[in-house]
Design an enzyme around this catalytic site. Sequence first.
Site: not given
Ligand SMILES: NC(=O)c1ccc[n+]([C@@H]2O[C@H](COP(=O)([O-])OP(=O)(O)OC[C@H]3O[C@@H](n4cnc5c(N)ncnc54)[C@H](OP(=O)(O)O)[C@@H]3O)[C@@H](O)[C@H]2O)c1
Length: 310
Positions: A58, A114
Site C-alpha cells: 500500500y 495478501h
Molecule cells: N485483499 C485484501 O487484502 C484487501 C483488499 C482491499 C482492502 N483491504 C483492506 O481493507 C481496508 C478497508 O478497505 P475498503 O476500501 O474496503 O474500506 P471501506 O471503508 O469499505 O471503503 C472505503 C471507501 O469509502 C469511502 N468512505 C469511507 N467512509 C465514508 C463516509 N462516511 N462517507 C462517504 N464515503 C466514505 C472512502 O473515501 P474517503 O477517503 O473519501 O472517505 C473510500 O473510498 C483497506 O484499507 C485495506 O486495509 C484488503
Amino acid sequence: MDRVKLGRTGLDVSVMGVGAGGPSQMGKRSGKTEAESASILLQAFDAGVNFVDTSENYGTEPLVGLALKDLPRDQLIISTKKSSSDAKAADVAPGLEASLSRLGTDYVDVYNLHGVWPGDYRRCAEELYPELLKLKEAGKIRFIGMSEKFNDDMEHEMAPMALADDIWDVMMIGFNLLNQSARDRLLAKAIQQDIGIQVMFAVRKALSDPDHLLTVIAGLIEAGQIDPADIDDPNDPIGFIVHKNGAVSIPDAAYRFCRHEPGTHVILSGTGNPEHLKKNIASLERGPLQTEDVDRLKHMFRNVDSITGQ
Ligand SMILES: NC(=O)c1ccc[n+]([C@@H]2O[C@H](COP(=O)([O-])OP(=O)(O)OC[C@H]3O[C@@H](n4cnc5c(N)ncnc54)[C@H](OP(=O)(O)O)[C@@H]3O)[C@@H](O)[C@H]2O)c1
C-alpha cells in the site's frame, strides 16, 4: 468503542479498524501530506480504535510508522501483509523485515498473506506458511492470517480450502450488505473454528456513491441476482434503511450491518477524510440496525455473489 476478542488469537481489538489500503490509503491517494495521513490513525486511536491494517503493497506502512512514534506500541494491534502471488518461500522473512523497518517496530501482531487466490492457495499453504510459522516462533509475528482476493474471488472459492486446513488464526474477508455470500460459505465455519475475522469492503464505492449504487443494482437485476419485485423505489433501492429509528445514512447502515453480523470481529474502515472517520467511528459505536431492515436486506440480496461493492 466496543472491544471484542479477535477469535482464538485472544487479542483484545476494537470493533473498528483503520484500513490503510483500499481506495483512500489514509489520504495518500488524494494528496494528503504524510503528517495528515498519520493523523487519521492518531484521531482513530484517540476515539478508542486500537487496530490498523496495512500491507507492504500500500505504501502506507511508513505512515503507520510515523503515527506509531506518538502511540504506545503495546496498545496498538498492527496487521500487515505479504504479497502472496509473486512470493517465494525465501522472500517471506526479508519481506517481514522490510515491513518492520518501515513500521518502526520489532514485531507485528497479525501477519497476513495478501490476496490469496484459489488457484494459488495450495502453494501458499505448503511453501509460504512454514516460513510464517518460523517467524512466529522467532517472536516477530504474534498471529498468522491471510486475506481473500475478493476482487477476483467474490464467491469465496478459496475460503473453504483455508478453513479445511485450519492453520490460519485470522482471515480478512470481503463482506457487505450487497454481497452477503460470506455468511454461509465462510463465516458459519469460521465461527466453529473461532477464527478472527477482519472485514474489508464494508462500504467502498457502491455504498458511498448513490449514482454508482443504482448502476450496481441495475447490473444485479440484469444478471438475475436481484428480483426487481423486491425493490419499492427504483431511484432509492435501499433508502428504506434510513429513518428515524434506523440508519442515519447508507455508509452508516453499511458499517453497522457488518459490525453486528455474527462471526465478524474487526470492521475495517478506509478513509483519508477526518470528517468521514468521525462519522464512521460513530457508526461503529451504534447498535444493530432494526431487525426488519436487516431481514429485508438479507432477502433483497440473498442471491448476490458477483460483486464486491466497488
Ligand atoms: N485483499 C485484501 O487484502 C484487501 C483488499 C482491499 C482492502 N483491504 C483492506 O481493507 C481496508 C478497508 O478497505 P475498503 O476500501 O474496503 O474500506 P471501506 O471503508 O469499505 O471503503 C472505503 C471507501 O469509502 C469511502 N468512505 C469511507 N467512509 C465514508 C463516509 N462516511 N462517507 C462517504 N464515503 C466514505 C472512502 O473515501 P474517503 O477517503 O473519501 O472517505 C473510500 O473510498 C483497506 O484499507 C485495506 O486495509 C484488503
